[in-house]
Design a protein around this motif. Structure first.
Motif, PDB file in Angstrom:
ATOM      1  N   SER A 204       0.834  -1.195   0.000  1.00 57.62           N
ATOM      2  CA  SER A 204       0.000   0.000   0.000  1.00 57.62           C
ATOM      3  C   SER A 204       0.872   1.249   0.000  1.00 57.62           C
ATOM      4  N   LEU A 205       0.265   2.348  -0.424  1.00 53.58           N
ATOM      5  CA  LEU A 205       0.984   3.621  -0.410  1.00 53.58           C
ATOM      6  C   LEU A 205       1.435   3.978   1.001  1.00 53.58           C
ATOM      7  N   ASP A 206       0.640   3.611   2.006  1.00 49.50           N
ATOM      8  CA  ASP A 206       1.019   3.913   3.389  1.00 49.50           C
ATOM      9  C   ASP A 206       2.353   3.272   3.740  1.00 49.50           C
ATOM     10  N   ILE A 207       2.547   2.015   3.341  1.00 47.82           N
ATOM     11  CA  ILE A 207       3.784   1.309   3.648  1.00 47.82           C
ATOM     12  C   ILE A 207       4.950   1.922   2.873  1.00 47.82           C
ATOM     13  N   VAL A 208       4.711   2.267   1.623  1.00 50.46           N
ATOM     14  CA  VAL A 208       5.771   2.872   0.801  1.00 50.46           C
ATOM     15  C   VAL A 208       6.185   4.216   1.382  1.00 50.46           C
ATOM     16  N   PHE A 209       5.209   5.080   1.685  1.00 54.08           N
ATOM     17  CA  PHE A 209       5.542   6.396   2.221  1.00 54.08           C
ATOM     18  C   PHE A 209       6.146   6.300   3.618  1.00 54.08           C
ATOM     19  N   ALA A 210       5.723   5.344   4.416  1.00 50.52           N
ATOM     20  CA  ALA A 210       6.323   5.153   5.743  1.00 50.52           C
ATOM     21  C   ALA A 210       7.792   4.764   5.596  1.00 50.52           C
ATOM     22  N   ALA A 211       8.088   3.915   4.630  1.00 46.14           N
ATOM     23  CA  ALA A 211       9.481   3.521   4.392  1.00 46.14           C
ATOM     24  C   ALA A 211      10.299   4.716   3.914  1.00 46.14           C
ATOM     25  N   LEU A 212       9.711   5.547   3.084  1.00 47.79           N
ATOM     26  CA  LEU A 212      10.421   6.715   2.542  1.00 47.79           C
ATOM     27  C   LEU A 212      10.574   7.841   3.566  1.00 47.79           C
ATOM     28  N   ALA A 213       9.828   7.775   4.650  1.00 51.91           N
ATOM     29  CA  ALA A 213       9.858   8.848   5.649  1.00 51.91           C
ATOM     30  C   ALA A 213      11.182   8.919   6.395  1.00 51.91           C
ATOM     31  N   ASP A 214      11.947   7.849   6.390  1.00 49.27           N
ATOM     32  CA  ASP A 214      13.195   7.813   7.149  1.00 49.27           C
ATOM     33  C   ASP A 214      14.379   8.230   6.268  1.00 49.27           C
ATOM     34  N   PRO A 215      15.190   9.189   6.718  1.00 51.77           N
ATOM     35  CA  PRO A 215      16.314   9.647   5.897  1.00 51.77           C
ATOM     36  C   PRO A 215      17.370   8.562   5.630  1.00 51.77           C
ATOM     37  N   THR A 216      17.560   7.648   6.567  1.00 46.81           N
ATOM     38  CA  THR A 216      18.514   6.560   6.337  1.00 46.81           C
ATOM     39  C   THR A 216      18.035   5.681   5.196  1.00 46.81           C
ATOM     40  N   ARG A 217      16.747   5.399   5.162  1.00 47.30           N
ATOM     41  CA  ARG A 217      16.204   4.554   4.093  1.00 47.30           C
ATOM     42  C   ARG A 217      16.296   5.247   2.747  1.00 47.30           C
ATOM     43  N   ARG A 218      16.062   6.558   2.730  1.00 48.29           N
ATOM     44  CA  ARG A 218      16.203   7.285   1.466  1.00 48.29           C
ATOM     45  C   ARG A 218      17.656   7.264   1.003  1.00 48.29           C
ATOM     46  N   ALA A 219      18.594   7.360   1.939  1.00 47.75           N
ATOM     47  CA  ALA A 219      20.010   7.300   1.587  1.00 47.75           C
ATOM     48  C   ALA A 219      20.365   5.923   1.026  1.00 47.75           C
ATOM     49  N   ILE A 220      19.806   4.881   1.611  1.00 45.34           N
ATOM     50  CA  ILE A 220      20.047   3.529   1.102  1.00 45.34           C
ATOM     51  C   ILE A 220      19.528   3.411  -0.326  1.00 45.34           C
ATOM     52  N   LEU A 221      18.330   3.930  -0.574  1.00 46.11           N
ATOM     53  CA  LEU A 221      17.776   3.864  -1.925  1.00 46.11           C
ATOM     54  C   LEU A 221      18.665   4.617  -2.908  1.00 46.11           C
ATOM     55  N   SER A 222      19.192   5.754  -2.488  1.00 49.03           N
ATOM     56  CA  SER A 222      20.099   6.521  -3.361  1.00 49.03           C
ATOM     57  C   SER A 222      21.346   5.718  -3.687  1.00 49.03           C
ATOM     58  N   MET A 223      21.868   5.014  -2.696  1.00 52.64           N
ATOM     59  CA  MET A 223      23.050   4.179  -2.925  1.00 52.64           C
ATOM     60  C   MET A 223      22.733   3.071  -3.926  1.00 52.64           C
ATOM     61  N   LEU A 224      21.548   2.499  -3.818  1.00 55.21           N
ATOM     62  CA  LEU A 224      21.178   1.387  -4.690  1.00 55.21           C
ATOM     63  C   LEU A 224      20.823   1.844  -6.104  1.00 55.21           C
ATOM     64  N   LEU A 225      20.686   3.148  -6.312  1.00 53.83           N
ATOM     65  CA  LEU A 225      20.491   3.664  -7.672  1.00 53.83           C
ATOM     66  C   LEU A 225      21.707   3.361  -8.534  1.00 53.83           C
ATOM     67  N   GLU A 226      22.882   3.356  -7.910  1.00 56.40           N
ATOM     68  CA  GLU A 226      24.132   3.122  -8.630  1.00 56.40           C
ATOM     69  C   GLU A 226      24.256   1.672  -9.088  1.00 56.40           C
ATOM     70  N   ASP A 227      24.009   0.731  -8.160  1.00 58.47           N
ATOM     71  CA  ASP A 227      24.193  -0.684  -8.464  1.00 58.47           C
ATOM     72  C   ASP A 227      23.675  -1.511  -7.294  1.00 58.47           C
ATOM     73  N   ASP A 228      23.516  -2.811  -7.512  1.00 56.47           N
ATOM     74  CA  ASP A 228      23.183  -3.723  -6.428  1.00 56.47           C
ATOM     75  C   ASP A 228      24.336  -3.683  -5.422  1.00 56.47           C
ATOM     76  N   MET A 229      23.997  -3.894  -4.149  1.00 56.98           N
ATOM     77  CA  MET A 229      25.025  -3.861  -3.116  1.00 56.98           C
ATOM     78  C   MET A 229      24.824  -4.993  -2.124  1.00 56.98           C
ATOM     79  N   ALA A 230      25.923  -5.499  -1.580  1.00 62.05           N
ATOM     80  CA  ALA A 230      25.857  -6.470  -0.496  1.00 62.05           C
ATOM     81  C   ALA A 230      25.397  -5.751   0.770  1.00 62.05           C
ATOM     82  N   VAL A 231      24.674  -6.465   1.618  1.00 59.84           N
ATOM     83  CA  VAL A 231      24.184  -5.877   2.872  1.00 59.84           C
ATOM     84  C   VAL A 231      25.353  -5.292   3.672  1.00 59.84           C
ATOM     85  N   SER A 232      26.456  -5.995   3.726  1.00 59.17           N
ATOM     86  CA  SER A 232      27.609  -5.504   4.492  1.00 59.17           C
ATOM     87  C   SER A 232      28.152  -4.193   3.921  1.00 59.17           C
TER      88      SER A 232
END
Length: 115
Positions: free
Chosen positions: A4-32
């Motif tokens: 749902s949009l609620d879950i998507v927007f809740a995930a996007l509300a956190d700056p750390t999560r947005r930073a992770i998404l920005s990192m993954l724009l470049e390429d797939d990454m290992a969790v570590s």
């Protein structure tokens, strides 16, 4: 079934999560590798990754002993369509949107015209 949009927007509300998404724009990454970019424990980063996965924003795949994270940009499509309904056709600044929501939710009288 899409999250749902609620879950998507809740995930996007956190700056750390947005930073992770920005990192993954470049390429797939290992969790570590994702975790090494933040001053927090691997367990804390894993919780952020779990929230992003539950929202459908990323997928995770185990390859051998390493878990890889991949951006799933289609998960943003429904939210983008919803925002375009408000006339937001240009690129959307999620940080500004977060500040707007914070102001509105903490002071609902701020948007009300004077009597």
């Amino acid at each position: 079934m899409a999250p749902s949009l609620d879950i998507v927007f809740a995930a996007l509300a956190d700056p750390t999560r947005r930073a992770i998404l920005s990192m993954l724009l470049e390429d797939d990454m290992a969790v570590s590798d994702v975790a090494s970019a933040f001053p927090m424990s691997l367990a804390a980063v894993s919780k952020h990754l779990q929230a992003l996965a539950e929202a459908g924003l990323i997928s995770q795949e185990k390859r051998g002993r390493i878990t890889w994270c991949k951006l799933e940009p289609d998960a943003l499509r429904e939210g983008s369509v919803w925002m375009q309904g408000f006339g937001m056709m240009e690129a959307f600044d999620l940080d500004a949107f977060e500040r707007f929501l914070e102001r509105e939710l903490t002071d609902p009288d701020a948007a009300r015209p004077p009597d």
